[in-house]
Design an enzyme around this catalytic site. Structure first.
Site, short mmCIF file in Angstrom:
data_model
loop_
_atom_site.label_atom_id
_atom_site.label_comp_id
_atom_site.label_asym_id
_atom_site.label_seq_id
_atom_site.Cartn_x
_atom_site.Cartn_y
_atom_site.Cartn_z
N GLU A 27 0.81 -1.22 0.00
CA GLU A 27 0.00 0.00 0.00
C GLU A 27 0.85 1.27 0.00
OE1 GLU A 27 -2.21 1.03 3.55
OE2 GLU A 27 -0.86 -0.13 4.82
N GLU A 71 -10.24 1.23 9.21
CA GLU A 71 -8.93 1.57 9.76
C GLU A 71 -8.89 3.07 10.04
OE1 GLU A 71 -4.40 0.13 8.81
OE2 GLU A 71 -5.31 1.56 7.42
#
Length: 264
Positions: free
Chosen positions: A148, A246
């Protein structure tokens, strides 16, 4: 399974091993974690306690990070960290073992910060080798390694989707097909990426999606990002996995935005 609760950033008022049960009580059936141990090769008893907390809560572990170093201290992964290669490779076996026992298939490998004493090319070469080793290490359980872009870490070199897909292409050229893009809509937006364009081009290939609103990295609806629209479009284009929650929020208000069924 629509949402999976990241128990490393949410429910932090509770001890870590109590958070899976708290997520279940809040109406969720799935959780994910950053690396929940102090070392790459924790004691067997600590691993067993973590696994028991998941299974006793009756939730599915959908995602687990490889050890990323001292995250509160600013570390952002070991993948490109020269001097810790053997530690990362030792961590692969532990991660794969947890995944096999708990049925977890997705494992986030943070790339790591730039080291001033090494050329970027040296770190990038190591990163590809480590990502290939990780991909091969989890392939036997049908696992996927996630990669990511990250915001808020100036020394972290993967800032955009393009940065990240370029690394994934190198792993594919090296012979592995199970390194996938983790589309964290918050990080992409904060770094100025064109999230809509990333979704249009790559949603079918996303390995995972995580969300938080901006500004503030809070719960959906606390900021200005069109998270619902982005999720809907990603699903229209082929993404079928869960959505990782998240973000930062106090436990009492963490899930008031979500429509869900209470746990039995």
């Amino acid at each position: 399974m629509t949402y999976t609760v990241n128990c490393s950033i949410l429910l932090t008022e509770l001890p870590l091993l109590e958070r899976p049960a708290a997520a279940k009580a809040a109406g969720f059936d799935a959780v994910e974690f950053w690396w929940p141990f102090d070392s790459s090769t924790p004691a067997d008893a600590d691993v067993t306690a973590f696994e028991r907390a998941i299974t006793d809560a009756g939730v599915q572990l959908t995602g687990l990070n490889f050890n990323a170093g001292n995250m509160p201290g600013g570390d952002r992964g070991l993948v490109s960290w020269k001097g810790r290669c053997s530690e990362f490779k030792d961590n692969i076996a532990v991660v794969a073992g947890i995944g096999e026992r708990l049925g977890c298939k997705h494992f986030n490998a943070l790339y790591g910060n730039r080291q001033e004493e090494f050329r970027p090319e040296e770190q990038d070469e190591l990163a590809v080798k480590n990502l290939v080793a990780a991909a091969e290490g989890v392939a036997g359980i049908g696992g996927t390694v996630l990669l990511e872009p990250v915001s808020g870490a100036p020394a972290y070199p993967l800032k955009t989707a393009a940065d990240t897909f370029a690394v994934i292409a190198k792993t594919q050229a090296a012979g592995v097909a199970n390194v996938k893009f983790l589309a964290d809509f918050y990080h992409l937006a904060v770094n100025g990426d064109d999230v809509e364009a990333v979704i249009e081009e790559h949603a079918k290939d996303f390995g995972h999606i995580q969300i938080a609103d901006n500004p503030g990295r809070g719960a959906p609806g606390t900021g200005e990002l069109p998270l619902g629209e982005w999720i809907t479009r990603s699903r229209e284009l082929g993404y079928t996995g869960p959505i990782g929650l998240e973000y930062k929020a106090e436990a009492a208000q963490a899930f008031t935005w979500a429509i869900r069924q209470p746990a039995n």
